[in-house]
Design an enzyme around this catalytic site. Structure first.
Site, short mmCIF file in Angstrom:
data_model
loop_
_atom_site.label_atom_id
_atom_site.label_comp_id
_atom_site.label_asym_id
_atom_site.label_seq_id
_atom_site.Cartn_x
_atom_site.Cartn_y
_atom_site.Cartn_z
N SER A 192 0.83 -1.21 0.00
CA SER A 192 0.00 0.00 0.00
C SER A 192 0.86 1.25 0.00
O SER A 192 0.46 2.27 -0.55
CB SER A 192 -0.88 0.04 1.26
N HIS B 130 -2.65 -3.98 -6.50
CA HIS B 130 -3.08 -3.52 -5.19
C HIS B 130 -4.57 -3.76 -4.99
O HIS B 130 -5.41 -3.08 -5.58
CB HIS B 130 -2.75 -2.03 -5.04
N GLU C 58 -5.94 -1.84 -8.16
CA GLU C 58 -5.03 -0.91 -8.83
C GLU C 58 -3.87 -1.68 -9.45
O GLU C 58 -3.21 -2.47 -8.76
CB GLU C 58 -4.51 0.14 -7.84
N ASN D 120 -5.76 5.65 -2.29
CA ASN D 120 -5.27 6.06 -0.97
C ASN D 120 -4.70 7.47 -0.99
O ASN D 120 -4.71 8.16 0.04
CB ASN D 120 -4.25 5.06 -0.43
#
Ligand SMILES: NC(=O)c1ccc[n+]([C@@H]2O[C@H](COP(=O)([O-])OP(=O)(O)OC[C@H]3O[C@@H](n4cnc5c(N)ncnc54)[C@H](O)[C@@H]3O)[C@@H](O)[C@H]2O)c1
Ligand SMILES: NC(=O)c1ccc[n+]([C@@H]2O[C@H](COP(=O)([O-])OP(=O)(O)OC[C@H]3O[C@@H](n4cnc5c(N)ncnc54)[C@H](O)[C@@H]3O)[C@@H](O)[C@H]2O)c1
Lengths: 295, 292
Positions: free
Chosen positions: A124, A145, A157, A196
Site C-alpha cells: 500500500s 493492489h 489498482e 489512498n
C-alpha cells in the site's frame, strides 16, 4: 467446448494474512491454482481458516455454495518453502508491510522463478519502483493492489513502476478482468497510488475535526453515511483499516511528498501509542464492546 | 410533538423550501409555505403537489393520505399570516442580509414560544440569529437535497440557542422521521465540511494526471463503498453550487483545501454545470435530476 486456459493459471502468493487470505480466495474462485508461502504451518492454518470462514459466511448469506467453497479451498495449497515456488506463472507478495522483509523475500523468490516470471506486490505504501530496482529484470515487476476485504472490493489498482513494461500492464488488466466483479485501474507509482492518495488526507482531516469536537464519532459517521450514502463512515473505516496501518501509510506518504495533507494528526499518533488500534484491539474511535449510541 | 396541534411555516419556496414543506405536510403538520415571489410560491406548491401525486401513482402513498397531505399545505406571500406558526423553517436564498432582515421582521409576528429554524448551508447560525430579537430560539437544521428522500438533518445550535429550543427541535425532527446528528455552528457543519475538500482534491488529482475522470470515478467507489465517483456526484450537485459553497467556506476558513480549483471556474464559465445543463464532466441527454 474447452474452457479457455486462463492467463497466469498458477499464482504464487506470498503471505496468508488479512490480504493474502482474501486474494487467495479471489484467484482460486477464478479457477486458478494458488500456492501460498508462509513462515510457518500455524500461519498457513490461520490463512486457510480465514478463507474458510469467509466462504462459510457467503454460504449463510446465499452468495455461494458448499460445492463452490470446497472447490475454492481445493485450489489453494500452502508451503513454507520458497523453492516450491519455482513453477508458478506469477508471484504476488502480500507479506508484512516492511521494506526489509519484502526485499529479502523477493530476492529469494527471484532466484527460484524464471527470469521473466512477473513479480507483483500488493504493497500500500512502499514504492513499487524501489522494490523493482532491487530485482533482476525489473521490467517484470508491477504493483497489483487489492483493497480490504479483497473478495468484496471491486477496485484493483495495477501500479506501473517506472520500469514496468507495457505488455505486463496489459496482461494484468486482462487478469483483473477475469476476476469476478473486479475493475482494474492503471495507476502511477505515486505515494498512495490513486485511491489512498485521495483517501488519506480525507481521513486525516476527519480525525483532526473529531479532535476539535465537531461532533461525536457516531454522529460524524452517521452524517457521512446518510448524507453521502457511503457504506461506512470515515471513523468506522479507520477502525476497520487499523489506526496503526493508516498511521504508517500516511506517514510514508508525508515523508515522500512533504504535503501537509498527509501529516498524521496528533490524535492519530496518540491513539496508536495508547494501543487503540481499532477493531483488532476492540477499541479505536468506536468502542466495539458498546453499541454505537454510547460512543 | 402532537403534529395536528402545530402549524409549521416554511420560508422560501425554492428547491429546499418545497422539499421541506413536503416533509412537514406529509408528517401531518399544517404547513404554510411563504415566499416573497408569487411565481416561486406557486411553483413551490406545484412541486409539493407533484411529489404527492407521483407518490400516489407509484403506490408509495395511499390516495387519502396524498389528499390529506396536499390539504395540509397552503401558501402565502404575507409574512403576517405566519403568526400562528409554532415552528418556522427558513430556507430562503443563501444571503446573510436577507436572512437576518427576514428574522427581524418576524420579531413582531411570531408567537411567544415559536422555534426559528434556519436551513443555511454555509452561513453561521449565530450570525443569522443576530437578526432576531429571540436568538435563544434560533436553531440550525440543515436538511439534505432532496429533503423528502434524505433522512439526515444536521442540528447546530448558535451561541445563544437555549437548551429547551435544542431539545424541542430534536423532538420536532424525530416527528418528521428524520435522523438528526448534533454538530457545532462551524462552516459546512459535517457533510459539507468534509465533502468540499474531498471534491476539490479529486478535481486537483484529475488536473494533476493522477487518473482520468472515468478511472477515478470507477476506482474510488469500488474501493471505498461510496455510491458513485466524485465527478458523477459533482455533475448532480452542479458545478455552480459546488463553486458557491466552496467559495463561501473558503472565505470563512481561509483554508486552501476549500478553495475551488481553477477547473471549477472554467466549467462554470463555459456553462458546463452538470446534469442540469446536459454537460459537466460527462454529457447527458436527460437533464432531469430526481424524477419529474
Ligand atoms: N490490510 C489492508 O487493509 C491492506 C490493504 C491493501 C494492501 N495491504 C498490503 O498488503 C500487505 C499485507 O498486509 P496484511 O494486512 O495482509 O498483513 P498481515 O500482517 O495480515 O499479513 C502479513 C502476512 O505475511 C506473513 N509473512 C511475513 N513475512 C513473511 C515471509 N518472509 N514469508 C512469507 N510470509 C511472510 C506473515 O506471517 C503474515 O501472515 C502489505 O503490504 C499491506 O500494505 C493491506
Ligand atoms: N439546494 C441545496 O442543495 C441545499 C441543501 C441544503 C441547504 N440549502 C440551503 O437552503 C436555502 C435555500 O436554498 P435553495 O436551493 O432552496 O434556494 P432557491 O434559490 O431554490 O430558493 C430560494 C427561495 O427563496 C425565496 N426568497 C428570497 N428572498 C426571500 C425572502 N426575503 N423571503 C421569502 N422568500 C425569499 C426565493 O424567491 C426563492 O423561491 C439556502 O440557505 C441554501 O444554502 C440548499
Amino acid at each position: 467446448m474447452n474452457e479457455p486456459v486462463p492467463d497466469f493459471p498458477r499464482i504464487g502468493l506470498l503471505g496468508f494474512g488479512t490480504m493474502g487470505a482474501g486474494i487467495a480466495q479471489v484467484f482460486a474462485a477464478s479457477g486458478r491454482s494458488v500456492l501460498v508461502l508462509e513462515t510457518g504451518s500455524e500461519r498457513l492454518e490461520s490463512g486457510f481458516a480465514a478463507v474458510s470462514a469467509f466462504l462459510e459466511e457467503g454460504i449463510a448469506r446465499g452468495k455461494t455454495t458448499a460445492d463452490e467453497k470446497s472447490a475454492v479451498l481445493g485450489r489453494i495449497a500452502g508451503t513454507t518453502s520458497v523453492a516450491e515456488l519455482g513453477c508458478v506463472d506469477a508471484v504476488l507478495e502480500a507479506v508484512t508491510e516492511d521494506p526489509g522483509t519484502k526485499q529479502a523475500l523477493l530476492a529469494r523468490v527471484a532466484a527460484v522463478v524464471t527470469e521473466h516470471t512477473p513479480i507483483l506486490s500488493n504493497t500500500s505504501a512502499l514504492s513499487v519502483t524501489e522494490l523493482a530496482a532491487a530485482l533482476p529484470n525489473p521490467e517484470r515487476v508491477a504493483g497489483l493492489h487489492f483493497f480490504n476485504p479483497a473478495p468484496l472490493m471491486r477496485t484493483v489498482e495495477v501500479v506501473r513502476a517506472l520500469q514496468t513494461e507495457q505488455a505486463l500492464i496489459d496482461r494484468l488488466v486482462a487478469l483483473v478482468g477475469t476476476l469476478a466483479g473486479k475493475n482494474a485501474a492503471v495507476v502511477k507509482d505515486r505515494p498512495g497510488f490513486l485511491v489512498n492518495a485521495l483517501l488519506m488526507p480525507y481521513l486525516n482531516d476527519v480525525v483532526q475535526a473529531y479532535d476539535e469536537e465537531l461532533a461525536t464519532a457516531a454522529d460524524i459517521d452517521l452524517a457521512i453515511e446518510l448524507g453521502l450514502g457511503h457504506k461506512i463512515g470515515p471513523l468506522r473505516m479507520l477502525d476497520m483499516i487499523g489506526l496503526d496501518v493508516h498511521l504508517h501509510a500516511t506517514t510514508a506518504a508525508y515523508t515522500a511528498t512533504l504535503d501537509p495533507a498527509y501529516a498524521p494528526p496528533p490524535l492519530l499518533r496518540q491513539l496508536v501509542a495508547a494501543g487503540r488500534l481499532g477493531d483488532k484491539t476492540g477499541h479505536g474511535f468506536h468502542n466495539r464492546c458498546h453499541s454505537r449510541e454510547d460512543d | 410533538m402532537n403534529n395536528e396541534n402545530h402549524t409549521v411555516a416554511v420560508l422560501g419556496a425554492g428547491t429546499m423550501g418545497a422539499g421541506i414543506a413536503t416533509v412537514t405536510a406529509r408528517a401531518g403538520y399544517r404547513t404554510i409555505l411563504f415566499d416573497i415571489d408569487e411565481h416561486n410560491l406557486r411553483r413551490g406548491i406545484g412541486t409539493v403537489h407533484g411529489f404527492f401525486d407521483k407518490s400516489v401513482r407509484l403506490g408509495k402513498l395511499d390516495a387519502d393520505d396524498g389528499r390529506a397531505a396536499k390539504e395540509a399545505l397552503s401558501g402565502t406571500t404575507e409574512l403576517a399570516e405566519l403568526g400562528p406558526c409554532t415552528v418556522l423553517i427558513e430556507a430562503v436564498v443563501e444571503d446573510l442580509a436577507v436572512k437576518t432582515e427576514l428574522f427581524g421582521r418576524l420579531d413582531g409576528i411570531i408567537a411567544e414560544s415559536a422555534l426559528l429554524h434556519t436551513n443555511t448551508s454555509t452561513l453561521s447560525v449565530t450570525g443569522i440569529a443576530s437578526g432576531s430579537r429571540y436568538p435563544e430560539r434560533v436553531v440550525g437544521t440543515h436538511y439534505c437535497n432532496p429533503a423528502p428522500l434524505m433522512k439526515l438533518v444536521e442540528l447546530a445550535d448558535g451561541r445563544h440557542t437555549a437548551g429547551w429550543a435544542h431539545r424541542s427541535t430534536a423532538e420536532f425532527l424525530a416527528s418528521l422521521a428524520k435522523t438528526a446528528v448534533v454538530t457545532e455552528d462551524r462552516p459546512g457543519f459535517i457533510v459539507n465540511r468534509f465533502l468540499i475538500p474531498w471534491e476539490n482534491s479529486c478535481i486537483r488529482a484529475l488536473e494533476s494526471g493522477l487518473g482520468s475522470k472515468e478511472a477515478i470515478d470507477a476506482a474510488v467507489p469500488g474501493a471505498l463503498g461510496q455510491p458513485m465517483g466524485p465527478f458523477r456526484l459533482l455533475d448532480i450537485v452542479g458545478m455552480d453550487i459546488h463553486q458557491q459553497v466552496a467559495t463561501r467556506l473558503y472565505e470563512q476558513l481561509r483554508d486552501p483545501r476549500f478553495f475551488p480549483p481553477p477547473m471549477v471556474d472554467r466549467m462554470v464559465s463555459a456553462g458546463d454545470l452538470g446534469r442540469k445543463t446536459g454537460r459537466g464532466f460527462y454529457e447527458y441527454d436527460d437533464t432531469r435530476l430526481f424524477g419529474s
